[in-house]
Scaffold this motif. Sequence first.
Motif, PDB file in Angstrom:
ATOM      1  N   PRO A   1      34.749  49.250  41.932  1.00  0.00           N
ATOM      2  CA  PRO A   1      33.697  49.710  41.011  1.00  0.00           C
ATOM      3  C   PRO A   1      34.190  50.019  39.602  1.00  0.00           C
ATOM      4  O   PRO A   1      33.430  49.912  38.642  1.00  0.00           O
ATOM      5  CB  PRO A   1      33.162  50.975  41.694  1.00  0.00           C
ATOM      6  N   ALA A   2      35.460  50.404  39.451  1.00  0.00           N
ATOM      7  CA  ALA A   2      35.966  50.800  38.135  1.00  0.00           C
ATOM      8  C   ALA A   2      36.307  49.616  37.252  1.00  0.00           C
ATOM      9  O   ALA A   2      36.726  49.787  36.112  1.00  0.00           O
ATOM     10  CB  ALA A   2      37.193  51.691  38.309  1.00  0.00           C
ATOM     11  N   GLY A   3      36.142  48.402  37.738  1.00  0.00           N
ATOM     12  CA  GLY A   3      36.476  47.212  36.949  1.00  0.00           C
ATOM     13  C   GLY A   3      37.574  46.440  37.638  1.00  0.00           C
ATOM     14  O   GLY A   3      37.503  46.190  38.836  1.00  0.00           O
ATOM     15  N   ALA A   4      38.622  46.057  36.885  1.00  0.00           N
ATOM     16  CA  ALA A   4      39.757  45.348  37.467  1.00  0.00           C
ATOM     17  C   ALA A   4      40.919  46.321  37.640  1.00  0.00           C
ATOM     18  O   ALA A   4      41.242  47.085  36.733  1.00  0.00           O
ATOM     19  CB  ALA A   4      40.179  44.189  36.568  1.00  0.00           C
ATOM     20  N   PRO A   5      41.544  46.323  38.797  1.00  0.00           N
ATOM     21  CA  PRO A   5      42.654  47.249  39.028  1.00  0.00           C
ATOM     22  C   PRO A   5      43.932  46.792  38.347  1.00  0.00           C
ATOM     23  O   PRO A   5      43.989  45.719  37.725  1.00  0.00           O
ATOM     24  CB  PRO A   5      42.794  47.228  40.548  1.00  0.00           C
ATOM     25  N   ASP A   6      44.958  47.572  38.497  1.00  0.00           N
ATOM     26  CA  ASP A   6      46.302  47.222  38.041  1.00  0.00           C
ATOM     27  C   ASP A   6      46.821  46.129  38.974  1.00  0.00           C
ATOM     28  O   ASP A   6      47.274  46.402  40.077  1.00  0.00           O
ATOM     29  CB  ASP A   6      47.179  48.472  38.095  1.00  0.00           C
ATOM     30  N   GLU A   7      46.731  44.858  38.513  1.00  0.00           N
ATOM     31  CA  GLU A   7      47.072  43.752  39.399  1.00  0.00           C
ATOM     32  C   GLU A   7      48.534  43.767  39.850  1.00  0.00           C
ATOM     33  O   GLU A   7      48.805  43.547  41.035  1.00  0.00           O
ATOM     34  CB  GLU A   7      46.720  42.427  38.732  1.00  0.00           C
TER      35      GLU A   7
ATOM     36  N   VAL B   1      34.516  42.438  41.968  1.00  0.00           N
ATOM     37  CA  VAL B   1      33.074  42.669  41.954  1.00  0.00           C
ATOM     38  C   VAL B   1      32.834  44.177  42.002  1.00  0.00           C
ATOM     39  O   VAL B   1      33.742  44.959  42.297  1.00  0.00           O
ATOM     40  CB  VAL B   1      32.360  41.979  43.142  1.00  0.00           C
ATOM     41  N   SER B   2      31.611  44.581  41.716  1.00  0.00           N
ATOM     42  CA  SER B   2      31.302  46.015  41.691  1.00  0.00           C
ATOM     43  C   SER B   2      30.179  46.380  42.649  1.00  0.00           C
ATOM     44  O   SER B   2      29.595  47.447  42.539  1.00  0.00           O
ATOM     45  CB  SER B   2      30.922  46.443  40.262  1.00  0.00           C
TER      46      SER B   2
END
Length: 523
Positions: free
Chosen positions: A466-472, A495-496
Amino acid sequence: MTYHRAYGTFGQMAPFGQRQKNAKRRVSKSGQENMAAISLSRIVSHWTAIQPDRVALDHLGDRRTWAELEARTNRLARAYAALGVKADDFVTIALPNGCEFIEACLAAWKLGATPQPISARLPKFERDQIIELGKPALVVGVEADEYAPTPCLQQGFEPDASLPDSQLPERTAASFKAMTSGGSTGRPKLIVSKLPAAWDPDAPYLEIVNQGTMLIPGPLYHNGPFLWAMIALFKGCTIVITTRFDAEQVLERIDTMGVDIVYLVPTMMRRIWALPEAVRTKYDVSSLRAVWHLAAPCPAWLKEAFIEWLGAEVIWELYGGTEGQGSTTIQGTDWLEHRGSVGRPVETCEMKIVGEAGETLPPGEVGEVYMRPLAGPGTTYTYLGAEAKIIDGGWESLGDLGWMDADGFLYLSDRLSDMILSGGANIYPAEVEAALDAFPGVRSSAVIGLPDEDLGARLHAIVDFPAGAPDEPGLLAHLAERLVRYKIPRSFEWVSEPLRDDAGKVRRKALREARLGQPETAT
């Protein structure tokens, strides 16, 4: 090796725990032993005589006492009868969660008819197929005349106040429910129970105490929430219903209503656990005696968290299908000794693990899970719109892979149809999803196989973040700690929105088909 265990069964509804010594017993035509039971056309009047002013249903403050429920459903049943509903007819119920849904089912049972619930939000195309298949005598929850000449009633229907609310003649449907298939990707099928519409309210079952309080935060048209809600009602419990799942609302309902048993799926558990600790711990949940989770694999870390929070004796898991050929159950205390297991087969069924050549596998080896009721094949359900797939000896499979330990505890690997063959290796999405779901901020995930010229299929992860894109880089390091290299997805999609519905289901095939030919972000 084949095992059977002295527990009650989910689909066949044998009593959970020790059978009552003094209860009357009878043997059905299928050879199953049943307790003395009350027709569901009489179950509400039974409890009304005992506790008329106690709340039977609570839907966020919309309440029915037992006396009100008896009077309302008697009048509603007469309205259904006037529209032509007769014994052993289907009544399709397309209503959202609420008191009205329960009342519609009770009205059908009072006429000796069979409730056939479907989602109120079902696309018309799919609903039309179900109506065509089931040929119900009445459809509740759709526009008037939508299926003419079949009578239809809109949501919110109230019968004529002049209709009597006195008790109707006793009638018992041959089948107490007809559910739609939850996993079909083709034309829908109906799973019609062979259990009659009757219940012994004194029979111990699913840790539900008589006159307790049950919370159902899942969709009532699904088999699990439907069964837990109805069985609790048959045992004189107050049924607490939510419109849809909300993590904090569930805790608030447990607190204010003194809930002692709740039905959850792992998706719900994950969302509850994701609440800020200050929110999660401000509610009093000490009334809980049993928390059941089922319908999807539960990550070990999440189950352990709930065991530490609520106590191992409170946490229960069930594995089984709507068809009711068999099931397993396990309490948290046993799970700690058999970490990852879904339990041992119940007393009315047996299970075995079958290899690719059809051979029965020994403990410790992974194969397809097969089960059969001790009463024989075809004794728990019948299909409308499909044929049962039964192998020699009456064994059936739900399409799951797993293994058994030497003590007869079952461990599931994955769904057989979800297995991904990549670079010659078999990869089971559930294992990869469990690793993804353990990363901070991930709410849910789904792993699918997409075409790859080199590997045949490459792993693609759809991650609900939900917060966007994580620390890949952090996510990849996290996965590398939990998975061998070939099990780490080659591409990711952020996705959110939740990937599992409130019943804990994810449709990987539909997700895959929607993404074929679409570019993804590779890593």
